[in-house]
Design an enzyme around this catalytic site. Structure first.
Site, short mmCIF file in Angstrom:
data_model
loop_
_atom_site.label_atom_id
_atom_site.label_comp_id
_atom_site.label_asym_id
_atom_site.label_seq_id
_atom_site.Cartn_x
_atom_site.Cartn_y
_atom_site.Cartn_z
N TYR A 125 -53.29 -8.87 -1.99
CA TYR A 125 -53.21 -8.17 -3.27
C TYR A 125 -54.35 -7.18 -3.43
O TYR A 125 -54.13 -6.02 -3.81
CB TYR A 125 -53.23 -9.20 -4.40
CG TYR A 125 -53.24 -8.63 -5.79
CD1 TYR A 125 -52.07 -8.23 -6.42
CD2 TYR A 125 -54.44 -8.51 -6.50
CE1 TYR A 125 -52.08 -7.73 -7.71
CE2 TYR A 125 -54.47 -8.01 -7.79
CZ TYR A 125 -53.29 -7.62 -8.39
OH TYR A 125 -53.31 -7.11 -9.67
N SER A 177 -56.55 -2.16 -9.78
CA SER A 177 -57.18 -3.40 -10.25
C SER A 177 -58.67 -3.39 -9.91
O SER A 177 -59.10 -2.69 -8.98
CB SER A 177 -56.51 -4.61 -9.57
OG SER A 177 -57.24 -5.80 -9.79
#
Length: 292
Positions: free
Chosen positions: A198, A185
């Site tokens: 995350y 990401s």
């Protein structure tokens, strides 16, 4: 023939309607509806005869990749947590493309389940050519003090441990020419403190990808990753506060979130023989925000 389109206006831009959902979220409740390529993706036989295992394939990026792989000629094992209705729709899309779909429910936090996914693919097809580690968990918090140890552990077990379990199980059964594709990401490079756990897992995935690529290529297997920016998936309304969901993707250069279909062609490339000289790479699809 595809017509030229201004990418800024190609898909809906924020503000999006308020639409809180319970985690893990459902595709049919999203507004606007996400585009997985149902009407637009056209295959050209780039993955004919391949067998793929995709985690988190019931919705979002995973569904778009499953659809694209199927239309390129691959059979797909759809691994998902608990979203039965979403998984059935992904199965339908794969089967409508004329390919075999196997849906397997379960939690990739468990090593035994990850091992069983790989065994199921080999038992059904006699081979596993493509592994896409895409399942992910996130929650939003205003402070590290709100982040419990249990949730921190769950985030790492879902996002990193599962990837480790699956790669470890898959590598011995994959043949030269196989491909492992991980989903990292932009959060690995531009971390938001509200996604502390995350973001840390996504940085670990990027590092893991580069390291494993050096070992796997000794077997002729390529390992790469895709680093999305904001993508319109059920994870967003089910994990972000309403005000963040409404403006999701507004800070990209395109002024909007990506649709899952816009990511799928990268996974197809990395899975195909056309990417034979590509390994250990991180491919960004961030709407113009840097990943280096």
């Amino acid at each position: 023939m595809q017509t030229l389109q201004d990418p800024r206006q190609q898909y809906p831009a924020p503000p999006y309607p308020q639409q809180p959902q319970d985690h893990p979220g459902q595709e049919q409740r999203m507004n606007p509806t996400a585009d997985h390529g149902e009407q637009s993706y056209r295959g050209s036989g780039r993955l004919t005869g391949r067998k793929a295992l995709i985690t988190g394939a019931d919705s979002g990026i995973g569904r778009a990749v499953a659809l694209a792989f199927a239309r390129e000629g691959a059979d797909v094992l759809i691994a998902y947590l608990s979203e039965d209705q979403d998984a059935r729709e992904t199965v339908r899309l794969v089967e409508d493309a004329g390919r075999q779909a196997i849906a397997v429910r379960g939690d990739v936090q468990e090593e035994a389940h990850c091992q069983a996914l790989v065994r199921r693919a080999v038992d059904e097809w006699g081979q596993l050519d493509i592994l896409v580690n895409n399942a992910a968990f996130q929650m939003n918090h205003s402070s590290i003090q709100e982040l419990s140890s249990a949730e921190f552990d769950q985030t790492f077990r879902t996002n990193v441990y599962a990837l480790f379990y699956l790669c470890k199980a898959a590598l011995p059964v994959m043949k030269p020419g196989g491909s492992i594709i991980n989903t990292t990401s932009i959060q690995a490079y531009m971390p938001d403190p509200s996604l502390l756990a995350y973001a840390a897992t996504k940085a670990a995935i990027a590092n893991f990808t580069k390291a494993l690529a050096k070992e796997a290529i000794e077997k002729g297997i390529r390992v790469n990753a895709v680093a999305p920016g904001p993508v319109w998936t059920p994870l967003i309304p089910s994990t972000l506060p309403p005000e963040k969901t409404q403006e999701f993707g507004a800070d990209s250069l395109l002024g909007r979130a990506a649709q899952p279909v816009e990511l799928a062609p990268i996974y197809v490339l990395l899975a195909s023989q056309e990417a034979s000289y590509i390994t250990g790479m991180i491919y960004g699809a961030t709407g113009g925000r840097p990943i280096a």
